[in-house]
Design a protein around this motif. Structure first.
Motif, PDB file in Angstrom:
ATOM      1  N   MET A 109     -15.774  -7.136   3.070  1.00  0.00           N
ATOM      2  CA  MET A 109     -14.650  -7.844   1.828  1.00  0.00           C
ATOM      3  C   MET A 109     -14.488  -9.133   1.532  1.00  0.00           C
ATOM      4  O   MET A 109     -15.113  -9.331   0.837  1.00  0.00           O
TER       5      MET A 109
ATOM      6  N   LEU B   7      -9.009  -9.332  -8.860  1.00  0.00           N
ATOM      7  CA  LEU B   7      -8.895  -9.702  -7.071  1.00  0.00           C
ATOM      8  C   LEU B   7      -8.942 -11.123  -7.462  1.00  0.00           C
ATOM      9  O   LEU B   7      -9.558 -12.544  -7.168  1.00  0.00           O
TER      10      LEU B   7
ATOM     11  N   ALA C   9      -6.531  -9.627  -0.697  1.00  0.00           N
ATOM     12  CA  ALA C   9      -7.349  -8.690  -0.354  1.00  0.00           C
ATOM     13  C   ALA C   9      -7.031  -7.774   0.583  1.00  0.00           C
ATOM     14  O   ALA C   9      -6.778  -8.568   1.722  1.00  0.00           O
ATOM     15  N   PRO C  10      -7.192  -6.670   0.261  1.00  0.00           N
ATOM     16  CA  PRO C  10      -7.017  -5.650   1.500  1.00  0.00           C
ATOM     17  C   PRO C  10      -8.536  -5.639   3.109  1.00  0.00           C
ATOM     18  O   PRO C  10      -9.237  -6.536   2.568  1.00  0.00           O
TER      19      PRO C  10
ATOM     20  N   TYR D 121      -9.723  -0.728  -0.827  1.00  0.00           N
ATOM     21  CA  TYR D 121      -9.627  -1.447  -2.196  1.00  0.00           C
ATOM     22  C   TYR D 121     -10.006  -0.872  -3.805  1.00  0.00           C
ATOM     23  O   TYR D 121      -9.048  -0.633  -4.199  1.00  0.00           O
TER      24      TYR D 121
ATOM     25  N   SER E  19       1.098  -1.042  -0.414  1.00  0.00           N
ATOM     26  CA  SER E  19       0.132  -0.752  -0.281  1.00  0.00           C
ATOM     27  C   SER E  19       0.862   1.004  -0.081  1.00  0.00           C
ATOM     28  O   SER E  19       0.428   2.227  -0.311  1.00  0.00           O
TER      29      SER E  19
ATOM     30  N   HIS F  78      -5.088  -7.583  -7.392  1.00  0.00           N
ATOM     31  CA  HIS F  78      -4.561  -7.714  -5.870  1.00  0.00           C
ATOM     32  C   HIS F  78      -4.157  -8.867  -5.383  1.00  0.00           C
ATOM     33  O   HIS F  78      -4.997 -10.294  -6.036  1.00  0.00           O
TER      34      HIS F  78
END
Length: 705
Positions: free
Chosen positions: A458, A357, A332-333, A339, A313, A329
């Motif tokens: 998420m 993702l 996953a954030p 995101y 990040s 990605h």
């Protein structure tokens, strides 16, 4: 005499063309914001998607205000290093800009003098500078008195409900509070839901509901977050090796150049090494990358000299490449808002950008780790305040051994306490103010709940069979949503075009072989923590009797060995698996030691005693080493859980029952299941050497990161 609005807009359009090119025209909301700041001297909050043109608003407003005789514009941003291209464009348009940050210390005095002489139009400062004693006491008052405009860029950082809260940002409240009534304030961000908007508005006094400030109406401009160029998709491959292999197999097919995000520094490095070995032009970009190298890597991506940067990040807000073709990605954030902020880097000036993702089952473990370094419990915070004097400053290194917090968390606590008025940063360190302070338990509990809700969202994003863009927009309370007709008709769920999870078997095997190369260095600790004498321990300066450089089989966050080591350490304690022994033998063969070990010694493990002792025994057998048994903890010695270095070292003094090792010849291989800070290995090695061993070579199966 006031300039007619029509003439002002003509001037604004001209400045925009100088900034962005001869065909650029102002959006209506851009003009609305500029007019509010320049003509009405209002306070405004602009929440608009990445690429909308927020920087144009404040650079144009700055120049129009300067032309009207007002003072310089102050822009507070955490992204000074990533605003290079924006500043360069502004300077081409005649804006005299300067930055004050940790990277140009030698220029600070000259810049201060230029500000005083009126030779600067725009001054960009990092939030950390706002509480530097010299800047706060000598420069900030004059800026607050003379500023023509104050801009708070990436304003969601003010809110601890936002995805990137930074305690230093809270100090902006002080700057805003000291401004004259007619000084306009502009707060900008691309990622804020209703809660963050309300919190930012309250903290900066910009007003989120249209109340007045200084006789002028405030302005909130909040646009839709839909991006018609973004084509979202999710591909589930539970095995980390298969995810890496899929990326290596498909990277060349993705349009243009882009960004591949990883959750940890080690994962970014591993993935960059893997893709480079496969012939792809990629480089790793993390928070540990040297600043000069970061700039070169950003430029390489801007110039399409690399296919991708494999980044954490650290590469996010402020990086501007309008033709970025994809964002992937690998992991996953922890929130849909974070995101969206990252995928928003792509497709600003292209008709189509691919957003993929590739989540993994290990993501939640990584989220939990980052959550574990959040604001500490009240008794630890109180201890910080209690240890500070109201007149004699104490530096952060001097304070660290007095409290049970590591340096990173201590610095965060001090910043929060400073904002809350309980402590103050002065020349030489920190002092207590004597002001009463309340631990906001309710707020921190609600924050924990909000973070958990974001993580759940998420995970839901990965499971849904409805529109993915619609889901993200709802998470950000997008005001442009129009009920049931908000489907993007572009994502994999809307179109039914789901990416194939099939990965070539040979690619998977080649990837596994590359990722399975075990081992990395475990650097020896070189310096004792400061202030050990305050804990009654006579250790200071350089460490002369510790271990040599050691080795670790793998990181728990590794793409290759991470999954297997996590499963091993999370499962029941048992004998070391043959595959682990084989990998450890490879690590030993590749070890560039000065002298081969002649014996092996296991560190007693409170959690994995069978694993650790069987590892030592098997290595002794295979390597024909003397098995020295187990270095056992003293039964009466309390367990050591402190993360703070000074406290941890103090807790490990005389922790083991050490036999006589004077008869041992040659280095001792000291093995453990898990190493984190390195202090346990350091203190154990020191005890073994004091008992007669010539040298100690640490070997651990895993480290957290």
């Amino acid at each position: 005499m006031t300039t007619p609005t029509t003439d002002l807009r003509d001037d604004a359009e001209k400045l925009l063309r100088e900034l962005a090119g001869p065909t650029a025209t102002l959006r209506e909301d851009q003009w609305t914001a500029i007019e509010a700041l320049v003509v009405k001297r209002a306070r405004a909050l602009v929440v608009q998607r990445t690429g909308w043109g927020k920087s144009a608003v404040y650079f144009i407003s700055a120049m129009l205000l300067r032309a009207r005789g007002f003072g310089p514009t102050v822009i507070v941003s955490p992204l000074l290093a990533l605003m290079r291209n924006q500043v360069a464009a502004a300077e081409r348009a005649g804006v005299r800009a300067a930055t004050i940050n940790s990277g140009n210390v030698t220029e600070w005095q000259d810049i201060h003098e230029q500000v005083s002489a009126g030779e600067i139009d725009v001054l960009l400062v990092s939030p950390e500078r706002l509480n530097n004693p010299d800047f706060r006491d000598q420069v900030l008052p004059s800026l607050a008195a003379d500023a023509g405009l104050v801009v708070v860029d990436e304003a969601h950082c003010v809110s601890d409900w936002g995805h990137d809260f930074r305690p230093d940002y809270r100090r902006i409240r002080t700057l805003v509070a000291e401004l004259g009534e007619d000084v306009p304030v502009l707060a900008t961000t691309a990622t804020a839901n209703d809660r963050v908007v309300a919190d930012v508005a309250a903290q900066l006094g910009v007003g989120a509901t249209g109340e007045s400030h200084g006789g002028s109406d405030t302005l909130v401009l909040r646009g839709t977050l839909d991006r018609e160029s973004l084509y979202l998709s999710v591909l589930k491959l539970d095995d980390a090796t298969e995810r890496a292999a899929w990326l290596g197999q498909h990277l060349a097919d993705l349009p243009g150049s882009g960004i591949i995000y990883a959750l940890t520094v080690s994962a970014a490095r591993d993935l960059a090494d893997l893709l480079t070995d496969q012939g792809h032009r990629v480089s790793a970009y993390t928070g540990q990358t040297d600043p000069a190298e970061r700039e070169a890597l950003e430029q390489a991506l801007l110039n399409n000299e690399v296919k991708a940067l494999v980044a954490t990040s650290a590469l996010g807000m402020g990086f501007d490449k309008p033709d970025l073709g994809f964002v992937i990605h690998v992991g996953a954030p922890s929130s849909p808002i974070a995101y969206y902020q990252q995928v928003g880097r792509a497709g600003r000036a292209t008709e189509r950008a691919e957003v993929v993702l590739l989540p993994g089952p290990e993501d939640q473990r990584i989220w939990s780790y980052f959550a574990s370094v959040a604001f500490p419990r009240e008794h630890l915070v109180r201890k910080v305040i209690d240890e500070l004097d109201q007149t004699k400053p104490l530096s952060t290194p001097a304070l660290e051994p007095l409290v049970e917090l590591n340096r990173t968390r201590l610095e965060m606590v001090l910043k929060v306490l400073d904002v809350d008025g309980a402590v103050k940063r002065v020349r030489g360190g920190w002092i207590a103010t004597g002001e009463p302070w309340t631990y906001d338990e309710e707020r921190y509990s609600r924050l924990d709940e909000a973070r958990q809700a974001e993580q759940d969202a998420m995970l839901e994003y990965q499971r849904i069979d409805t529109c993915r863009m619609e889901f993200l927009r709802r998470q950000l309370d997008d005001p442009g949503m129009d009920g049931a007709n908000s489907k993007c008709e572009r994502c994999d769920n809307c179109t039914g075009n789901h990416r194939s999870s099939t990965v070539d078997a040979q690619s998977v095997q080649a990837t596994r072989s590359r990722l399975d190369r075990p081992g990395f260095d475990l650097p020896a600790r070189k310096q004792w923590p400061t202030g050990m004498s305050k804990l009654g321990v006579g250790l200071s300066g350089k460490i002369a009797d510790g271990p040599d450089t050691g080795r670790v089989l793998g990181r728990l966050s590794d793409l290759g060995w991470g999954q297997r080591l996590r499963a091993l350490l999370d499962g029941p304690d048992g004998e070391v698996p043959d595959a682990v022994i084989t990998a450890c033998i490879q690590v030993l063969k590749a070890w560039d030691w000065a002298e081969r070990p002649t014996s092996v010694l296991a560190l007693e493990s409170p959690t994995h005693p069978i694993l650790t002792t069987s590892l030592a025994a098997r290595l002794a057998q295979v390597g024909r080493l003397d098995d020295l048994g187990v270095l056992r903890l003293r039964p009466d010695h309390p367990p050591v859980s402190a993360a703070n270095s000074a406290y941890r070292v103090a807790g490990l003094v005389d922790a083991w029952e050490v036999p006589d090792f004077t008869a041992v010849r040659g280095p001792v291989l000291l093995v453990d299941a898990l190493t984190d800070t390195g202090w346990t290995m350091t203190m154990a090695a020191r005890a073994v050497r004091a008992a007669g061993a010539d040298a100690v070579l640490p070997l651990a199966l895993a480290s957290p990161k």
